[in-house]
Design a protein around this motif. Structure first.
Motif, short mmCIF file in Angstrom:
data_model
loop_
_atom_site.label_atom_id
_atom_site.label_comp_id
_atom_site.label_asym_id
_atom_site.label_seq_id
_atom_site.Cartn_x
_atom_site.Cartn_y
_atom_site.Cartn_z
N GLU A 77 41.96 46.79 37.13
CA GLU A 77 41.41 47.80 38.04
C GLU A 77 40.32 48.62 37.35
OE1 GLU A 77 42.86 51.01 41.36
OE2 GLU A 77 44.00 49.22 40.83
N ARG A 94 38.95 31.98 43.70
CA ARG A 94 40.34 32.21 44.08
C ARG A 94 41.13 30.91 43.96
NH1 ARG A 94 39.60 36.27 49.24
NH2 ARG A 94 39.36 34.30 50.38
N LEU A 100 43.42 36.53 44.79
CA LEU A 100 43.51 37.39 45.98
C LEU A 100 43.63 38.86 45.57
CD1 LEU A 100 45.91 35.18 48.13
CD2 LEU A 100 43.41 35.33 48.28
N LEU A 101 44.32 39.11 44.47
CA LEU A 101 44.40 40.49 43.95
C LEU A 101 43.01 41.00 43.57
CD1 LEU A 101 45.87 43.00 42.83
CD2 LEU A 101 46.11 41.74 40.68
N THR A 103 40.26 40.14 44.84
CA THR A 103 39.59 40.39 46.12
C THR A 103 39.93 41.78 46.64
OG1 THR A 103 39.59 38.05 46.73
CG2 THR A 103 39.44 39.64 48.53
N GLU A 104 41.21 42.12 46.64
CA GLU A 104 41.63 43.41 47.17
C GLU A 104 41.02 44.57 46.38
OE1 GLU A 104 45.60 46.21 47.52
OE2 GLU A 104 45.87 44.03 47.40
N ILE A 105 41.02 44.46 45.06
CA ILE A 105 40.50 45.55 44.24
C ILE A 105 38.98 45.70 44.45
CG2 ILE A 105 40.22 46.45 41.91
CD1 ILE A 105 42.82 44.99 41.18
N GLU A 107 37.31 44.95 47.10
CA GLU A 107 37.10 45.55 48.43
C GLU A 107 37.38 47.05 48.40
OE1 GLU A 107 39.66 43.16 50.85
OE2 GLU A 107 38.05 41.76 51.39
N ARG A 108 38.44 47.46 47.70
CA ARG A 108 38.76 48.89 47.61
C ARG A 108 37.66 49.66 46.88
NH1 ARG A 108 44.61 50.69 47.59
NH2 ARG A 108 45.75 49.10 48.73
#
Length: 409
Positions: A77, A94, A100-101, A103-105, A107-108
């Motif tokens: 992170e 991916r 996928l993790l 990807t989420e970070i 995007e956040r």
């Protein structure tokens, strides 16, 4: 007044899952050293020593090599929130759950994700990376080196060359491979790499090594803000302020620099653990350590096959330290894991997403990448499966694992 709970006494379990693994005894002893002040010269010297050790573990000369206090995800992170600016195009490879993790970070952090997906159990081919770079023109490419959810390892060298050629920053999550598989940060043109202690390094979760190239640090520092920015006045630098305070690598870099600008209270005992884990790895020698993990992975796979079970995935793409095993039809996967734990004090794990309940994952890493621990695990696994009426070839797995261990060079 009596206490509400009994004295803490956790079981002595053999952790043969995808991590954490058992902690090296020397690391546990190091953690018992006295806590001292974060600006004590003995403490800052320990920080400098740890940074130098991890330069060698990462195979880099990067000046900015340090620890992020937190589990491996803390460094992931920190890297992404410090590198990704709102609206930035980020190419994400991916190959499993941990892609996928990422990807989420991203995007956040406000980035625009440009995904490159493959079926679980495969890796992204370099020609597909090249095509995606040409299509999306990203500023940053991120990938997982070894994704434990699929037991696959993404080749990195050719991707690093592409990133260098196109002027793209290259981030690698090496949580599951650092200290167990080759990761040549400088030679492979990796700008930022992060790891964790709890896998191949044989430490506890809670400290996350990171290394950053000068090019990456320049990008991070362009977004730097000082105390005035934190107090709500105008941020310093040309770019938007990094959205996290704790994971602001610009501030953490200054904390680890000669200036020692206070940022947080260093996790002292975890620093000791990280220092000792790196010291042990380098004393063994990285090449010898990589060979030991290859021996372990080969032994597990050979033992599983000799038993009559099927190994998940492609041998050419598999991580050294985690092996997937297809659950035989009609077998209760969770019951097998429970019996291994309750009758033998051995832990193996399932997987995630489309592989949930379909494979077991057996890990052999850190101090557990040892022949006798693999043989004990295979013997117990065989006994449990036979007791559950799964047809296995009794005794064959042990013999095959012993032979495969010796055959690896």
């Amino acid at each position: 007044m009596p206490s509400m709970f009994p004295v803490l006494d956790m079981p002595q379990r053999l952790l043969m899952g995808a991590g954490p693994c058992n902690v090296h005894p020397r690391v546990l002893r190091a953690m018992a050293c006295d806590v001292i002040g974060q600006m004590d010269p003995e403490m800052t010297a320990c920080m400098d020593e740890t940074a130098e050790l991890y330069r060698q573990v990462f195979c880099t000369k990067n000046r900015h090599t340090l620890l992020v206090d937190g589990t491996a995800r803390a460094a992931i992170e920190a890297a992404l929130v410090s590198l990704v600016t709102p609206g930035m195009k980020v190419l994400v490879l991916r190959i499993g759950r941990f892609g996928l993790l990422l990807t989420e970070i991203v995007e956040r952090a406000g980035g625009i994700v440009c995904p490159v997906d493959v079926p679980w159990g495969e890796v992204v081919q370099v020609e597909n990376v090249k095509a995606a770079i040409e299509e999306h023109e990203p500023s940053l490419l991120v990938t997982v080196h070894g994704d434990t959810s699929t037991t696959t390892a993404q080749p990195l060298q050719a991707i690093g060359e592409l990133c260098k050629e196109h002027g793209i920053l290259f981030y690698v999550d090496a949580t599951a491979t650092l200290g167990g598989m080759p990761l040549l940060v400088d030679a492979w043109n990796i700008d930022v790499a992060t790891g964790g202690l709890q896998k191949c390094l044989g430490g506890p979760p809670g400290s996350a090594p990171i290394t950053m190239s000068e090019r990456a640090v320049k990008a991070i520092m362009a977004r730097r803000h000082d105390e005035a920015g934190i107090r709500g006045t105008a941020p310093q630098g040309d770019g938007p302020v990094i959205r996290s305070n704790y994971f602001d690598l610009a501030m953490i870099i200054n904390y680890w620099s000669a200036e020692r600008i206070n940022h947080h209270t260093e996790a002292t005992s975890m620093l000791y653990a990280a220092r000792e884990a790196a010291q042990i790895a380098l004393e063994e020698g990285l090449d010898a350590r990589f060979l030991r993990h290859r021996k372990a992975g080969a032994a597990v796979a050979a033992g599983i096959r000799a038993m009559g079970l099927e190994v998940y995935g492609d041998d050419a793409l598999r991580m050294s330290n985690v092996t997937g095993v297809w659950v035989p039809e009609g077998c209760d996967a969770n019951r097998v894991r429970t019996l291994l734990r309750t009758e033998f004090e051995i832990e193996i794990v399932s997987s995630f997403g489309p592989l949930t309940g379909k494979i077991w994952r057996i890990g052999a890493m850190g101090v557990n990448a040892a022949k006798h621990k693999i043989l004990l695990t295979l013997a117990a696994f065989e006994a449990v499966l036979a007791g559950e009426n799964v047809p296995v070839v009794r005794g064959a797995g042990i013999d095959a694992a012993r032979a495969a261990w010796e055959a690896q060079q």
